[in-house]
Design an enzyme around this catalytic site. Sequence first.
Site, mmCIF file in Angstrom:
data_model
loop_
_atom_site.group_PDB
_atom_site.id
_atom_site.type_symbol
_atom_site.label_atom_id
_atom_site.label_comp_id
_atom_site.label_asym_id
_atom_site.label_seq_id
_atom_site.Cartn_x
_atom_site.Cartn_y
_atom_site.Cartn_z
ATOM 1 N N GLU A 25 -13.151 15.470 15.988
ATOM 2 C CA GLU A 25 -12.827 14.175 15.384
ATOM 3 C C GLU A 25 -12.963 13.050 16.411
ATOM 4 O OE1 GLU A 25 -9.011 12.787 14.470
ATOM 5 O OE2 GLU A 25 -7.958 14.057 15.899
ATOM 6 N N LYS A 87 -11.431 2.705 10.114
ATOM 7 C CA LYS A 87 -10.910 4.062 10.194
ATOM 8 C C LYS A 87 -11.276 4.774 8.895
ATOM 9 C CE LYS A 87 -6.663 6.600 11.263
ATOM 10 N NZ LYS A 87 -5.209 6.466 11.511
ATOM 11 N N ASP A 139 4.265 8.787 1.126
ATOM 12 C CA ASP A 139 3.272 8.636 2.190
ATOM 13 C C ASP A 139 2.979 9.995 2.811
ATOM 14 O OD1 ASP A 139 1.586 7.773 4.159
ATOM 15 O OD2 ASP A 139 2.923 6.237 4.955
ATOM 16 N N SER A 141 -0.292 12.285 4.475
ATOM 17 C CA SER A 141 -1.643 12.197 5.008
ATOM 18 C C SER A 141 -2.633 13.037 4.208
ATOM 19 C CB SER A 141 -1.659 12.660 6.466
ATOM 20 O OG SER A 141 -2.982 12.791 6.943
ATOM 21 N N ASP A 143 -4.962 14.504 5.496
ATOM 22 C CA ASP A 143 -5.288 15.690 6.306
ATOM 23 C C ASP A 143 -4.792 16.965 5.623
ATOM 24 O OD1 ASP A 143 -6.283 13.951 8.191
ATOM 25 O OD2 ASP A 143 -4.783 14.397 9.729
ATOM 26 N N LYS A 160 1.424 15.113 14.146
ATOM 27 C CA LYS A 160 1.888 13.983 14.950
ATOM 28 C C LYS A 160 3.413 13.893 14.884
ATOM 29 C CE LYS A 160 -2.295 11.178 14.675
ATOM 30 N NZ LYS A 160 -3.167 12.039 13.885
#
Length: 308
Positions: A25, A87, A139, A141, A143, A160
């Site tokens: 990435e 992004k 919220d 992600s 991912d 994270k």
Amino acid sequence: MEKYIEYSEEVYGALQNNKPVVAIETGGTFAGIPYPENVETAKRVMREVRNAGAVPAYISIMNGKIMVGMTDEQLDDYGKRRGTMAKASRREIPLILAKGEYGVMTLAATMVVANIVNIPVVSGGGMGGVHRGAELTMDISSDLEEIAARNVIVVCSGAKSILDLNLTMEYLETKSVPVVGYKTSEMPAYMAIESGIKLPCRMDSVEEVAKAYNIKNELGIETGMILMNPISREYAVDAAQMNSVIDEAVECSIKDNVKGKAITEYLMKYLKEKMGADSMDAQKNMIIENAVLAAELSSAMNNNCGKS
């Protein structure tokens, strides 16, 4: 589809000759690290991946093309554009391509592209996950959605640390994503080693991980896998200090009314500013270490380890 994708000569040759390749990435390196350190880090990542027996393929968008692999000259140009590029997660990819712009790929977007071009091993820093307070904000992600949908193995240092790590693990369990700790039984917390969260599985060799991935595919289990690799202790930050700073950052984000897509960047910026050079050193070394492990795993898979 191929008209939107451009391969570096090195990566194209590797894929054509069935050599091990690692998709990397660009988000962690080129959004998180300032120029020229971002380019220096990327070049070191590429050297280390090659030394570990695989071909590095940084995934990016340049001039409206998805790049699978980048030359040193392209890395220099890309690194200088830090802070000016969009992004890109999965939903932004076609928009950036249509506008002919540059984009920094999140881990989710990297998984999408890796799956398209048949690169099974993806390397990143830390995954996105379920944000603190997600029961109110929703919220979460992308991912997590992509790892559940893509047939790849993501090598990362957990999720994270700004996230709700317990809820992130619960979400991955709901999606039936196999999560493996590499030589650890505890979930890494990004730049810190300790999270206090027990992982469902530990494996101590890349050959064992490759075997699990092959069995998953042979059984037709359609999901990705996560290999969590804790940062080396010499580069790790103190978990208690990091969590204290994150608590401060969350309070400030509420006061500043930061919401949605902006909150991750806000919290990560706050964390790095408060923790200083230690956090930057941790991030750079974490990216390098994960890429090396991903290269070792890709080589093991390429050598048919674990196949029946």
